[in-house]
Design a protein around this motif. Structure first.
Motif, mmCIF file in Angstrom:
data_model
loop_
_atom_site.group_PDB
_atom_site.id
_atom_site.type_symbol
_atom_site.label_atom_id
_atom_site.label_comp_id
_atom_site.label_asym_id
_atom_site.label_seq_id
_atom_site.Cartn_x
_atom_site.Cartn_y
_atom_site.Cartn_z
ATOM 1 N N SER A 1 -6.060 15.184 -9.575
ATOM 2 C CA SER A 1 -6.991 14.157 -9.107
ATOM 3 C C SER A 1 -8.042 14.802 -8.216
ATOM 4 C CB SER A 1 -6.251 13.054 -8.337
ATOM 5 O OG SER A 1 -5.558 13.593 -7.233
ATOM 6 N N ILE A 2 -9.229 14.204 -8.239
ATOM 7 C CA ILE A 2 -10.342 14.688 -7.420
ATOM 8 C C ILE A 2 -10.981 13.481 -6.752
ATOM 9 C CG2 ILE A 2 -12.507 15.977 -7.384
ATOM 10 C CD1 ILE A 2 -11.670 17.208 -10.082
ATOM 11 N N VAL A 3 -11.086 13.512 -5.439
ATOM 12 C CA VAL A 3 -11.711 12.426 -4.685
ATOM 13 C C VAL A 3 -13.157 12.814 -4.391
ATOM 14 C CG1 VAL A 3 -11.601 10.982 -2.620
ATOM 15 C CG2 VAL A 3 -9.486 11.843 -3.656
ATOM 16 N N ILE A 4 -14.080 11.918 -4.735
ATOM 17 C CA ILE A 4 -15.517 12.187 -4.604
ATOM 18 C C ILE A 4 -16.136 11.114 -3.722
ATOM 19 C CG2 ILE A 4 -17.646 12.627 -5.885
ATOM 20 C CD1 ILE A 4 -15.789 12.815 -8.415
ATOM 21 N N ASP A 5 -16.966 11.526 -2.761
ATOM 22 C CA ASP A 5 -17.610 10.542 -1.896
ATOM 23 C C ASP A 5 -18.955 10.117 -2.478
ATOM 24 O OD1 ASP A 5 -19.524 12.494 -1.267
ATOM 25 O OD2 ASP A 5 -18.599 13.012 0.649
ATOM 26 N N PHE B 1 0.293 9.149 -2.883
ATOM 27 C CA PHE B 1 -0.655 9.007 -3.989
ATOM 28 C C PHE B 1 -0.918 10.353 -4.658
ATOM 29 C CE2 PHE B 1 -4.935 9.060 -5.715
ATOM 30 C CZ PHE B 1 -4.978 7.895 -6.467
ATOM 31 N N PHE B 2 -1.149 11.391 -3.861
ATOM 32 C CA PHE B 2 -1.497 12.689 -4.437
ATOM 33 C C PHE B 2 -0.280 13.424 -4.994
ATOM 34 C CE2 PHE B 2 -5.121 12.028 -1.481
ATOM 35 C CZ PHE B 2 -6.100 11.948 -2.458
ATOM 36 N N ASP C 1 0.831 -1.196 0.000
ATOM 37 C CA ASP C 1 0.000 0.000 0.000
ATOM 38 C C ASP C 1 0.871 1.254 0.000
ATOM 39 O OD1 ASP C 1 -2.232 -1.601 0.112
ATOM 40 O OD2 ASP C 1 -2.359 -1.543 2.305
ATOM 41 N N VAL C 2 0.315 2.327 -0.548
ATOM 42 C CA VAL C 2 1.002 3.619 -0.517
ATOM 43 C C VAL C 2 0.189 4.576 0.336
ATOM 44 C CG1 VAL C 2 2.036 3.293 -2.786
ATOM 45 C CG2 VAL C 2 -0.162 4.446 -2.602
#
Length: 256
Positions: free
Chosen positions: A149-153, A142-143, A136-137
């Motif tokens: 990048s866009i993280v969406i819930d 990661f970013f 795992d990283v």
């Protein structure tokens, strides 16, 4: 009309455009999944071209369901001719195509095609070696690797945004916690921006978004640095990837 569709494939093949189709993928289903990208790759050569929209919603071992949307009407048989010709010429496949449904409205022509073909080799990817087990990283790593990048819930709210994207908006602009559709406009594919639709389509569709809210005052420098076509708009192109550990979707993108 099917005959004219087949003739068009012969026409662009004679002018060398078949090379673009030949690298679309190994199988016919790969070609279907990349039609929009093929059109998009020609937007600089033909800036006034208003290309139709295509996207696959279902597939099985016997074929796929393809949606076609366009402002032009009456071309469904023409499209069938093109699909059959591409399948035969580039993938050595006989394609049986029929109109499964007509969802057209006053705004656009929306046709659902059922395409029957041998899809066993395409739907089951064979690997020479098994997937390696990678460690795992951390999210910070990661970013750094994916600054765009866009993280969406699951509520379609922005949970995190890469530094390179945040940089193009005015300092102090509230982005985290806002609904994705408040900040960005979905250009492609032509679907309703909902969590379930993104989960079902995100595996094989390239998304294109555009900012709704203004960019920084010096966008002429910042936006062009990241590939914006104008001072006011920046388009981002990429794929939606599900991160099960977060129960979120990450839009991994790049400027167009």
């Amino acid at each position: 009309m099917q005959f004219f569709g087949e003739c068009f494939v012969t026409f662009f093949t004679n002018y060398g455009y078949d090379k673009i189709l030949r690298v679309a993928g190994r199988h016919f289903r790969d070609f279907l999944l990349s039609i929009d990208q093929l059109h998009d790759s020609n937007r600089f050569s033909f800036p006034k071209m208003k290309s139709p929209l295509f996207h696959v919603t279902e597939e099985d071992e016997n074929g796929a369901v393809l949606h076609y949307k366009s402002k032009r009407r009456g071309f469904q048989q023409y499209i069938i001719g093109q699909l059959r010709a591409c399948g035969h010429r580039f993938f050595k496949q006989e394609i049986l195509a029929r109109v499964q449904d007509d969802l057209s409205s006053n705004e656009c022509n929306h046709i659902v095609f059922r395409l029957d073909f041998n899809n066993t080799s395409g739907s089951k990817t064979k690997r020479i070696v098994p997937n390696p087990k990678l460690s795992d990283v951390t999210s910070s790593t990661f970013f750094k690797v994916f600054p765009f990048s866009i993280v969406i819930d699951a509520r379609m709210r922005i949970h995190h945004m890469g530094d390179s994207i945040k940089e193009i908006f005015p300092v102090g602009t509230v982005l985290i916690g806002r609904h994705f559709d408040d900040v960005f406009r979905l250009i492609r594919p032509d679907i309703v921006l909902e969590w379930n639709r993104i989960i079902s389509h995100g595996r094989h569709i390239v998304f294109v978004i555009e900012n709704r809210i203004p960019l920084r005052p010096n966008a002429s420098i910042v936006a062009k640095k990241f590939g914006a076509s104008s001072n006011a708009q920046l388009r981002l192109k990429g794929q939606m990837k599900t991160v099960l550990a977060w129960n979120m979707v990450v839009f991994l993108c790049r400027p167009m």
